[in-house]
Design an enzyme around this catalytic site. Structure first.
Site, PDB file in Angstrom:
ATOM      1  N   TYR A   1      39.764  14.265 118.254  1.00 42.35           N
ATOM      2  CA  TYR A   1      38.925  15.321 118.862  1.00 42.35           C
ATOM      3  C   TYR A   1      37.458  14.873 118.988  1.00 42.35           C
ATOM      4  O   TYR A   1      36.911  14.821 120.097  1.00 42.35           O
ATOM      5  CB  TYR A   1      39.067  16.585 118.002  1.00 42.35           C
ATOM      6  CG  TYR A   1      38.098  17.685 118.303  1.00 42.35           C
ATOM      7  CD1 TYR A   1      37.816  18.057 119.622  1.00 42.35           C
ATOM      8  CD2 TYR A   1      37.463  18.381 117.276  1.00 42.35           C
ATOM      9  CE1 TYR A   1      36.927  19.093 119.898  1.00 42.35           C
ATOM     10  CE2 TYR A   1      36.592  19.415 117.539  1.00 42.35           C
ATOM     11  CZ  TYR A   1      36.315  19.761 118.846  1.00 42.35           C
ATOM     12  OH  TYR A   1      35.439  20.775 119.113  1.00 42.35           O
TER      13      TYR A   1
ATOM     14  N   ASP B   1      43.285   3.350 117.731  1.00 45.67           N
ATOM     15  CA  ASP B   1      43.815   4.624 117.236  1.00 45.67           C
ATOM     16  C   ASP B   1      45.326   4.475 117.075  1.00 45.67           C
ATOM     17  O   ASP B   1      45.977   3.857 117.921  1.00 45.67           O
ATOM     18  CB  ASP B   1      43.502   5.741 118.246  1.00 45.67           C
ATOM     19  CG  ASP B   1      43.540   7.131 117.610  1.00 45.67           C
ATOM     20  OD1 ASP B   1      42.494   7.811 117.638  1.00 45.67           O
ATOM     21  OD2 ASP B   1      44.603   7.533 117.099  1.00 45.67           O
ATOM     22  N   ASN B   2      45.865   5.032 115.988  1.00 39.76           N
ATOM     23  CA  ASN B   2      47.330   4.939 115.812  1.00 39.76           C
ATOM     24  C   ASN B   2      48.061   6.128 116.431  1.00 39.76           C
ATOM     25  O   ASN B   2      49.281   6.223 116.350  1.00 39.76           O
ATOM     26  CB  ASN B   2      47.705   4.781 114.330  1.00 39.76           C
ATOM     27  CG  ASN B   2      47.347   5.999 113.502  1.00 39.76           C
ATOM     28  OD1 ASN B   2      46.952   7.036 114.035  1.00 39.76           O
ATOM     29  ND2 ASN B   2      47.477   5.877 112.192  1.00 39.76           N
TER      30      ASN B   2
ATOM     31  N   ALA C   1      38.425   7.934 112.276  1.00 35.83           N
ATOM     32  CA  ALA C   1      39.852   8.134 111.977  1.00 35.83           C
ATOM     33  C   ALA C   1      40.032   8.626 110.551  1.00 35.83           C
ATOM     34  O   ALA C   1      39.688   7.934 109.603  1.00 35.83           O
ATOM     35  CB  ALA C   1      40.596   6.820 112.159  1.00 35.83           C
TER      36      ALA C   1
ATOM     37  N   ASN D   1      42.340  11.868 108.030  1.00 33.53           N
ATOM     38  CA  ASN D   1      42.994  13.170 107.893  1.00 33.53           C
ATOM     39  C   ASN D   1      41.929  14.140 107.404  1.00 33.53           C
ATOM     40  O   ASN D   1      41.081  13.770 106.591  1.00 33.53           O
ATOM     41  CB  ASN D   1      44.145  13.083 106.887  1.00 33.53           C
ATOM     42  CG  ASN D   1      45.246  12.167 107.394  1.00 33.53           C
ATOM     43  OD1 ASN D   1      45.479  11.089 106.862  1.00 33.53           O
ATOM     44  ND2 ASN D   1      45.921  12.592 108.443  1.00 33.53           N
TER      45      ASN D   1
ATOM     46  N   TYR E   1      40.013  15.959 100.016  1.00 36.75           N
ATOM     47  CA  TYR E   1      39.428  15.573 101.306  1.00 36.75           C
ATOM     48  C   TYR E   1      37.935  15.238 101.142  1.00 36.75           C
ATOM     49  O   TYR E   1      37.469  14.169 101.543  1.00 36.75           O
ATOM     50  CB  TYR E   1      39.613  16.694 102.340  1.00 36.75           C
ATOM     51  CG  TYR E   1      38.827  16.463 103.603  1.00 36.75           C
ATOM     52  CD1 TYR E   1      39.081  15.354 104.413  1.00 36.75           C
ATOM     53  CD2 TYR E   1      37.802  17.329 103.981  1.00 36.75           C
ATOM     54  CE1 TYR E   1      38.333  15.125 105.566  1.00 36.75           C
ATOM     55  CE2 TYR E   1      37.062  17.110 105.130  1.00 36.75           C
ATOM     56  CZ  TYR E   1      37.334  16.006 105.918  1.00 36.75           C
ATOM     57  OH  TYR E   1      36.597  15.772 107.046  1.00 36.75           O
TER      58      TYR E   1
ATOM     59  N   ARG F   1      29.770  30.081 108.532  1.00 36.07           N
ATOM     60  CA  ARG F   1      29.805  28.649 108.842  1.00 36.07           C
ATOM     61  C   ARG F   1      28.765  28.320 109.907  1.00 36.07           C
ATOM     62  O   ARG F   1      28.328  29.180 110.669  1.00 36.07           O
ATOM     63  CB  ARG F   1      31.187  28.242 109.384  1.00 36.07           C
ATOM     64  CG  ARG F   1      32.316  28.340 108.368  1.00 36.07           C
ATOM     65  CD  ARG F   1      32.213  27.236 107.312  1.00 36.07           C
ATOM     66  NE  ARG F   1      33.284  27.310 106.339  1.00 36.07           N
ATOM     67  CZ  ARG F   1      33.262  28.063 105.236  1.00 36.07           C
ATOM     68  NH1 ARG F   1      32.215  28.814 104.957  1.00 36.07           N
ATOM     69  NH2 ARG F   1      34.279  28.046 104.395  1.00 36.07           N
TER      70      ARG F   1
HETATM   71  N1  UFG Z   1      39.387  31.215 109.202  1.00 36.50           N
HETATM   72  C1  UFG Z   1      40.019  32.435 109.276  1.00 36.50           C
HETATM   73  N2  UFG Z   1      41.213  32.494 109.928  1.00 36.50           N
HETATM   74  C2  UFG Z   1      41.808  31.395 110.495  1.00 36.50           C
HETATM   75  C3  UFG Z   1      41.138  30.152 110.415  1.00 36.50           C
HETATM   76  C4  UFG Z   1      39.935  30.094 109.751  1.00 36.50           C
HETATM   77  O1  UFG Z   1      39.528  33.433 108.761  1.00 36.50           O
HETATM   78  O2  UFG Z   1      42.905  31.529 111.048  1.00 36.50           O
HETATM   79  C5  UFG Z   1      38.091  31.136 108.503  1.00 36.50           C
HETATM   80  C6  UFG Z   1      38.102  30.176 107.332  1.00 36.50           C
HETATM   81  O3  UFG Z   1      38.565  30.833 106.177  1.00 36.50           O
HETATM   82  C7  UFG Z   1      36.648  29.770 107.267  1.00 36.50           C
HETATM   83  C8  UFG Z   1      36.189  29.809 108.728  1.00 36.50           C
HETATM   84  O4  UFG Z   1      37.148  30.615 109.403  1.00 36.50           O
HETATM   85  O5  UFG Z   1      35.922  30.730 106.556  1.00 36.50           O
HETATM   86  C9  UFG Z   1      36.171  28.439 109.374  1.00 36.50           C
HETATM   87  O6  UFG Z   1      37.419  27.813 109.113  1.00 36.50           O
HETATM   88  P1  UFG Z   1      37.861  26.443 109.802  1.00 36.50           P
HETATM   89  O7  UFG Z   1      39.235  26.147 109.297  1.00 36.50           O
HETATM   90  O8  UFG Z   1      37.661  26.543 111.279  1.00 36.50           O
HETATM   91  O9  UFG Z   1      36.809  25.405 109.265  1.00 36.50           O
HETATM   92  P2  UFG Z   1      36.434  25.022 107.754  1.00 36.50           P
HETATM   93  O10 UFG Z   1      35.066  25.575 107.530  1.00 36.50           O
HETATM   94  O11 UFG Z   1      37.466  25.385 106.789  1.00 36.50           O
HETATM   95  O12 UFG Z   1      36.532  23.453 107.849  1.00 36.50           O
HETATM   96  C10 UFG Z   1      35.526  22.645 108.320  1.00 36.50           C
HETATM   97  C11 UFG Z   1      36.108  21.328 108.809  1.00 36.50           C
HETATM   98  C12 UFG Z   1      36.704  20.566 107.666  1.00 36.50           C
HETATM   99  C13 UFG Z   1      35.697  20.431 106.564  1.00 36.50           C
HETATM  100  C14 UFG Z   1      35.187  21.793 106.151  1.00 36.50           C
HETATM  101  C15 UFG Z   1      34.130  21.697 105.091  1.00 36.50           C
HETATM  102  O13 UFG Z   1      37.070  21.563 109.795  1.00 36.50           O
HETATM  103  O14 UFG Z   1      37.098  19.298 108.106  1.00 36.50           O
HETATM  104  O15 UFG Z   1      34.629  22.434 107.265  1.00 36.50           O
HETATM  105  O16 UFG Z   1      34.249  22.782 104.234  1.00 36.50           O
HETATM  106  F1  UFG Z   1      36.244  19.856 105.488  1.00 36.50           F
END
Ligand code: UFG
Length: 323
Positions: free
Chosen positions: A10, A29-30, A72, A74, A139, A219
């Site tokens: 992405y 990229d794999n 790259a 996870n 992670y 966020r």
């Molecule tokens: N959320 C929901 N419902 C969903 C998906 C997400 O309420 O279906 C909430 C999550 O709980 C969080 C916010 O939306 O509060 C954002 O969630 P994301 O999954 O979009 O993103 P994250 O903040 O969890 O993750 C991002 C990056 C990760 C990184 C992380 C650091 O994608 O790679 O920030 O905390 F590790």
């Protein structure tokens, strides 16, 4: 020539699209999570693994690589808790192989994708690079371990590097040609837009009892094209010898709650979301908002695109998703 590892993913694919305007690019990229179709046709594409020394030897022997950009990895927090081996193997051990081969071929410049997860549950409102790092999942640990390896390689072998700690990458290329496509999708904005397109029944809000203004998590959402621009500035700074070992946060400096993101999606699309309140998701900090003042003052980078623009571009992509 620049080697972009994970250039079919992405964020990597968005960087490649900008970088091919300035440099010759090789993508490795794999395709475990990336998409071949997302790689700009002006880049050379090699299907291979960064943990495979032979694949890397072939690339460094064949092309005059002057810098490596490494996307790259996870990146699912929950999965990293249940399957840490995968994260330490793919994110740490494989990166070590890449750095070993770079050292062998005397390639000195490296840009590394790190994460806000390095900060764990911060106690400050605005996270800057001096905020203590304290990951709370494998992670975040895996990314921080690589940061440590880079600092040590820099001192011992003269590696020059820039670490970029992303906050919440989101949005899509303005053209609508590339965008975000994960399987399974776990990120908030794609999930909301998929629900608005009728591809999901509902959106679950993970927790409404946090100590935030409306009880949902906050966020800092950053447009993927703004991230790409920061990488190009970091690359120029490395190649010009202006920077040798730096860490920068990349965010907008503005926090939006889950509810506010849903409301903005409704406003942009003119559609009503089907939302349910659900339990908290394990490992979610209540608030993660970046100060990006350091990269602004040192490299002149500022996010140019706000949450609405992120959602407009993501919506454009999701309506005509190509892969
Ligand atoms: N959320 C929901 N419902 C969903 C998906 C997400 O309420 O279906 C909430 C999550 O709980 C969080 C916010 O939306 O509060 C954002 O969630 P994301 O999954 O979009 O993103 P994250 O903040 O969890 O993750 C991002 C990056 C990760 C990184 C992380 C650091 O994608 O790679 O920030 O905390 F590790």
């Amino acid at each position: 020539m620049i080697l972009v590892v994970g250039g079919a993913g992405y964020i990597g694919s968005h960087l490649v699209k900008e970088l091919v305007e300035k440099e010759e690019v090789v993508v490795l990229d794999n395709l475990s999570t990336g998409h071949r179709e997302s790689v700009d046709s002006r880049a050379i594409f090699v299907k291979g693994d960064l943990g495979n020394e032979e694949d890397l030897d072939m690339i460094f022997k064949s092309y005059p690589i002057k810098a490596v950009m490494h996307f790259a990895a996870n990146s699912l927090v929950g999965e990293s808790v249940t399957d840490p081996l995968k994260y330490y193997e793919n994110n740490v051990a494989a990166t070590l192989t890449l750095l070993k081969v770079m050292t062998k071929f005397k390639v000195k410049n490296f840009i590394f994708s790190s994460t806000a997860a390095a900060y764990g549950i911060p106690t400050v409102e605005m996270i800057d690079e001096t905020t203590p790092t304290a990951p709370i999942n494998p992670y975040g640990h895996s990314k921080l371990m690589v940061e440590q390896i880079l600092a040590d390689f820099s001192k011992a072998y003269g590696l020059h590097y820039v670490v970029l700690r992303y906050f919440n990458a989101a949005g899509a290329h303005e053209s609508g040609v590339i965008g975000e496509s994960h399987d399974p999708e776990t990120h908030l904005i794609p999930i909301i837009l998929q629900q608005l397109l009728g591809q999901r029944e509902k959106i679950s809000v993970f927790g409404s009892d946090y100590d935030t203004k409306d009880g949902t998590c906050i966020r800092d959402y950053i447009h993927v094209t703004d991230l790409a621009a920061a990488h190009i500035l970091a690359l120029e700074a490395l190649l010009e010898g202006k920077k040798t070992a730096e860490v920068y946060n990349l965010g907008n400096g503005l926090g939006f709650s889950v509810k506010e993101v849903i409301e903005t999606c409704e406003k942009v699309t003119g559609k009503q979301a089907n939302v349910e309140m659900a339990d908290r998701r394990a490992g979610d900090p209540a608030r993660l908002v970046a100060s990006s003042a350091k990269i602004d003052s040192e490299l002149g980078w500022k996010a140019q695109r706000n949450l609405e623009k992120i959602i407009v571009d993501a919506w454009n992509w999701h309506q005509n998703q190509r892969y």
